[in-house]
Design a protein around this motif. Sequence first.
Motif, mmCIF file in Angstrom:
data_model
loop_
_atom_site.group_PDB
_atom_site.id
_atom_site.type_symbol
_atom_site.label_atom_id
_atom_site.label_comp_id
_atom_site.label_asym_id
_atom_site.label_seq_id
_atom_site.Cartn_x
_atom_site.Cartn_y
_atom_site.Cartn_z
ATOM 1 N N PHE A 102 0.817 -1.217 0.000
ATOM 2 C CA PHE A 102 0.000 0.000 0.000
ATOM 3 C C PHE A 102 0.848 1.263 0.000
ATOM 4 C CE2 PHE A 102 -3.870 2.288 0.805
ATOM 5 C CZ PHE A 102 -3.536 3.320 1.672
ATOM 6 N N SER A 103 1.909 1.270 0.769
ATOM 7 C CA SER A 103 2.660 2.511 0.984
ATOM 8 C C SER A 103 3.323 3.044 -0.270
ATOM 9 C CB SER A 103 3.708 2.299 2.079
ATOM 10 O OG SER A 103 4.636 1.299 1.684
ATOM 11 N N TYR A 110 1.973 2.976 -3.329
ATOM 12 C CA TYR A 110 0.964 3.341 -4.318
ATOM 13 C C TYR A 110 0.395 4.723 -4.037
ATOM 14 C CZ TYR A 110 0.619 -1.159 -6.670
ATOM 15 O OH TYR A 110 0.885 -2.273 -7.421
ATOM 16 N N SER A 142 2.302 8.502 -2.746
ATOM 17 C CA SER A 142 2.952 7.714 -1.703
ATOM 18 C C SER A 142 3.701 8.611 -0.727
ATOM 19 C CB SER A 142 3.906 6.694 -2.318
ATOM 20 O OG SER A 142 4.870 7.349 -3.110
ATOM 21 N N ARG A 173 -4.306 9.259 4.233
ATOM 22 C CA ARG A 173 -3.999 7.837 4.175
ATOM 23 C C ARG A 173 -3.336 7.408 5.475
ATOM 24 N NH1 ARG A 173 -0.474 6.923 -0.868
ATOM 25 N NH2 ARG A 173 -0.311 4.792 -0.028
ATOM 26 N N ASP A 174 -3.560 6.141 5.823
ATOM 27 C CA ASP A 174 -2.934 5.526 6.986
ATOM 28 C C ASP A 174 -2.233 4.275 6.478
ATOM 29 O OD1 ASP A 174 -2.245 4.149 9.304
ATOM 30 O OD2 ASP A 174 -4.029 4.747 10.376
ATOM 31 N N ASN A 175 -0.931 4.373 6.276
ATOM 32 C CA ASN A 175 -0.192 3.243 5.708
ATOM 33 C C ASN A 175 -0.158 2.048 6.663
ATOM 34 O OD1 ASN A 175 0.313 4.663 3.366
ATOM 35 N ND2 ASN A 175 2.356 5.332 4.002
ATOM 36 N N ASN A 177 -3.351 0.340 5.834
ATOM 37 C CA ASN A 177 -3.609 0.120 4.398
ATOM 38 C C ASN A 177 -4.945 0.725 3.974
ATOM 39 O OD1 ASN A 177 -1.230 -1.290 4.362
ATOM 40 N ND2 ASN A 177 -2.117 -3.254 3.800
ATOM 41 N N THR A 178 -5.196 1.931 4.449
ATOM 42 C CA THR A 178 -6.496 2.552 4.230
ATOM 43 C C THR A 178 -6.332 4.007 3.798
ATOM 44 O OG1 THR A 178 -7.543 1.109 5.868
ATOM 45 C CG2 THR A 178 -8.721 3.123 5.296
ATOM 46 N N VAL A 179 -7.165 4.410 2.856
ATOM 47 C CA VAL A 179 -7.247 5.803 2.435
ATOM 48 C C VAL A 179 -8.641 6.311 2.758
ATOM 49 C CG1 VAL A 179 -7.902 5.232 0.055
ATOM 50 C CG2 VAL A 179 -6.816 7.421 0.551
ATOM 51 N N ARG A 202 0.356 3.002 -9.593
ATOM 52 C CA ARG A 202 1.801 3.087 -9.435
ATOM 53 C C ARG A 202 2.415 3.037 -10.823
ATOM 54 N NH1 ARG A 202 5.613 -1.818 -7.694
ATOM 55 N NH2 ARG A 202 7.605 -0.737 -7.650
#
Length: 120
Positions: free
Chosen positions: A29-30, A32, A53, A71-73, A76-78, A99
Amino acid sequence: QVQLVESGGGLVQPGGSLRLSCAASGIIFSIYAMGWYRQAPGKQRELVARITSGGSTNYADSVKGRFTISRDNAKNTVYLQMNSLKPEDTAVYYCNADRVLVGGLVMDYWGKGTMVTVSS
């Protein structure tokens, strides 16, 4: 298998607020960029907000000052915080992960969408 699952949509009165969430799995996730797009009936899908990112953000002019993407890496959530909602914000909202690889190939994934209806 990549999955993007949106939640938080619903019916809200004009001037109200909603927070959309998109939980991602199957990707790192981080690395992207994450975006929110929307598609109203009879209209083309349009970018609402995007966060890279590195945390840089950009917004559609129509939502600047009202919507905030974050976002919260670790989770894994936006998120998309939507305030001062207007009837014209009514649409299906889609989560996107993208990406750009070396050579220009774009890795691109979409969620199934969540409906937001702004109406009195």
